[in-house]
Design a protein around this motif. Structure first.
Motif, PDB file in Angstrom:
ATOM      1  N   ASN A   1       0.839  -1.196   0.000  1.00 17.09           N
ATOM      2  CA  ASN A   1       0.000   0.000   0.000  1.00 17.09           C
ATOM      3  C   ASN A   1       0.875   1.248   0.000  1.00 17.09           C
TER       4      ASN A   1
ATOM      5  N   LYS B   1     -10.795   5.187  -0.262  1.00 21.29           N
ATOM      6  CA  LYS B   1      -9.698   4.464   0.405  1.00 21.29           C
ATOM      7  C   LYS B   1      -8.344   4.711  -0.273  1.00 21.29           C
TER       8      LYS B   1
ATOM      9  N   LEU C   1      -5.075   2.395   0.115  1.00 18.06           N
ATOM     10  CA  LEU C   1      -4.970   1.036  -0.408  1.00 18.06           C
ATOM     11  C   LEU C   1      -4.428   1.014  -1.835  1.00 18.06           C
TER      12      LEU C   1
ATOM     13  N   LEU D   1      -5.616  -4.188  -4.745  1.00 18.04           N
ATOM     14  CA  LEU D   1      -6.499  -4.673  -3.681  1.00 18.04           C
ATOM     15  C   LEU D   1      -7.923  -4.212  -3.951  1.00 18.04           C
ATOM     16  N   LYS D   2      -8.073  -2.943  -4.300  1.00 17.93           N
ATOM     17  CA  LYS D   2      -9.413  -2.406  -4.548  1.00 17.93           C
ATOM     18  C   LYS D   2     -10.068  -3.055  -5.769  1.00 17.93           C
TER      19      LYS D   2
ATOM     20  N   GLY E   1      -6.696 -10.412   0.496  1.00 16.61           N
ATOM     21  CA  GLY E   1      -6.925  -9.434   1.552  1.00 16.61           C
ATOM     22  C   GLY E   1      -5.774  -9.387   2.529  1.00 16.61           C
TER      23      GLY E   1
ATOM     24  N   HIS F   1       0.007  -9.530   5.556  1.00 16.91           N
ATOM     25  CA  HIS F   1       0.401  -8.137   5.306  1.00 16.91           C
ATOM     26  C   HIS F   1       1.916  -7.923   5.261  1.00 16.91           C
TER      27      HIS F   1
ATOM     28  N   ASN G   1      -5.396  -5.685   2.592  1.00 17.44           N
ATOM     29  CA  ASN G   1      -6.432  -4.866   3.223  1.00 17.44           C
ATOM     30  C   ASN G   1      -5.960  -4.444   4.612  1.00 17.44           C
TER      31      ASN G   1
END
Length: 522
Positions: free
Chosen positions: A110, A123, A126, A130-131, A137, A156, A211
């Protein structure tokens, strides 16, 4: 001064419950003295109801607060980047043995953490993949399945920090948006490629992929049906963060889960052959005591000393192989009380120490649970010290500790003798620096080497107490009159050659730090 009593039964806890408990995913040696893991209650849902989002905090002494970033608030707000988080890039380790059944390793990170005022619709924190449904996620992540059928998610991580030997998926994005499909369509690892994982194995590094609102490690455990499971830990100590307390009180949670709410976590460090520190502030001592004991060490050496009226400690810790107790910063009455109780409980003293403070003499002692004939006294005059030495000789005992403080113009002795063969031995307690060096040389000619060193200021001059013995015959080295930096250099040199630290002594009563040490090698 706080003290702690701990009879170590950690090994029994770990081995008896190994199938049901997990290691923390971090190791204490990867964090600075004033950095700690931080976690809080996770959002409750079916699969993640017992999960954790793990970040880190450091104590900012300039602003008297615990903070999650490595910079000032102004600097972070001016340029909020992922790498300014304390936890960013910290190593992650497997909490339990298993095999990798799902993974992703090259998802882009991100662009930045989420900021207050960011739109929850667009958002902006992000990554577009991802979007658009083109990455998990969990971002760069590992699903590790255990032998009992449960599985742990580690999520992550930094792109590329998971090795190809663990994860065969090298694409940065899915070939198509996931849509209504399960992400396992793309992240599942074929059985023939599922890497075996050992507990404690390096997995990757903390990042901000998937996410996520900022750098952290997400973990949760679930059964084969996908329901979240409680995670119990082998080791670890926790404290509630309080900006007024840079040195909080720690509570051990071994055999259970992390306490609820916002918690600082001191992850155990890997138990090596030794852990040695010099010049530690007294305020830090209790926390490190709790941390090292929880990690599986036992204390083998405490040395307290004062500089300009402030107390400091030197210490040596070794792997715990029996029950033990340790105390430091004790008054004379407190010292006698814990001493009597330990003897009654079947423990024997293996090292004692004293140093002078503005509120009187303070004592430290280490006990081990084993049969051992000893003779110990504290607060002795010189004449009494000599009488006890003669008594020890009659009992065929040898000196272990002869700690001296200068109090009210007099020397006061705290001594420990054990019934153990070390051949011929001598003790000298009123040596100047030059006299100590001459004594070392003359004792060498007599076939004896230094096995104990204590240093203190008496009537304005540095004095040394030393014990010399014929046995055991080992390779050895000794230094005294060292600054902190010089001592660290000597420690590094000796350790690099395979020597073990036997003694770290700080001069008690100077206005600057001054150290001596003894190292040995079989």
């Amino acid at each position: 001064m706080k003290h702690l009593t701990l009879a170590l039964v950690i090994g029994a806890i770990s081995s008896s419950a190994a199938a049901a408990t997990y290691d923390l995913p971090f190791k204490g040696q990867d964090f600075g003295d004033h950095e700690k893991v931080h976690t809080f209650d996770h959002a409750q849902n079916y699969s993640q109801k017992h999960g954790f989002d793990m970040g880190a905090r450091r104590y900012d002494f300039d602003n008297s607060r615990w903070t999650s970033v490595t910079t000032t608030v102004a600097d972070y707000n001016a340029a909020p980047t992922n790498n300014k988080f304390v936890v960013y890039n910290k190593s992650i380790y497997a909490m339990h043995a298993g095999k990798v059944i799902g993974c992703w390793r090259n998802a882009p990170e991100n662009p930045r953490p989420k900021l207050s005022g960011d739109s929850d619709t667009t958002k902006p924190w992000l990554h577009s993949n991802l979007k658009n449904g083109l990455m998990p996620g969990g971002g760069n992540m590992l699903w590790i399945e255990h032998s009992d059928g449960t599985r742990m998610l580690y999520a992550h991580m930094i792109p590329g920090s998971i090795s190809t030997s663990l994860c065969p998926h090298n694409a940065t994005a899915y070939p198509a948006a996931i849509g209504d499909n399960s992400e396992m369509l793309y992240v599942a690892v074929p059985a023939a490629q599922q890497a075996s994982i050992s507990k404690g194995q390096y997995l990757g590094r903390v990042g901000n992929s998937g996410n996520s609102t900022g750098p952290h490690l997400h973990i949760h455990l679930q059964n084969s049906g996908g329901e979240g499971q409680l995670i119990s830990f082998n080791r670890g100590i926790a404290a509630t963060p309080d900006d007024t307390k840079p040195y909080p009180s720690w509570t051990r949670f071994a055999g259970s889960t992390i306490p609820t709410g916002s918690q600082l976590i001191w992850a155990p460090r890997t138990v090596g052959s030794q852990y040695v520190r010099h010049g530690m502030k007294a305020e830090m001592m209790q926390g490190f005591f709790s941390h090292l004991a929880d990690s599986g060490f036992k204390a083998s050496w405490f040395d307290g000393y004062s500089v300009s009226g402030n107390s400091f400690y030197n210490m040596v810790w070794e792997p715990a192989n029996l029950a033990w107790r340790g105390f430091f910063g004790q008054s004379s009455a407190g010292y006698q009380q814990v001493f009597n109780q330990a003897i009654e409980d079947g423990y024997a003293p293996v090292q004692v120490d004293s140093h002078q403070t503005g509120s009187g003499t303070r004592y430290s002692v280490i006990f081990e649970k084993k049969p051992l004939a000893t003779l110990a006294k504290h607060g002795l005059t010189y004449a009494q010290h000599m009488q006890v030495m003669d008594q020890a000789k009659d009992l065929n005992m040898r000196p272990v500790s002869v700690s001296v403080v200068s109090s009210g113009g007099d020397r006061r002795y705290t001594v420990l003798y054990q019934q153990q063969n070390v051949g011929s031995w001598t003790v000298s307690s009123q040596l100047t620096s030059a006299a100590y060096q001459n004594k070392v040389n003359s004792e060498l000619e007599a076939g004896r080497r230094p096995i104990y060193l204590n240093s203190y200021v008496h009537q304005g001059e540095v004095n040394y107490t030393a014990v010399f013995s014929q046995l055991p015959q080992l390779s050895w080295g000794a230094k005294h009159g060292q600054t902190s930096a010089q001592f660290q250099t000597q420690f590094d040199n000796f350790s690099g050659q395979g020597y073990q630290t036997e003694v770290v002594s700080g001069v008690d009563g100077l206005n600057q730090h001054n150290f001596g040490g003894i190292w040995t090698k079989n």
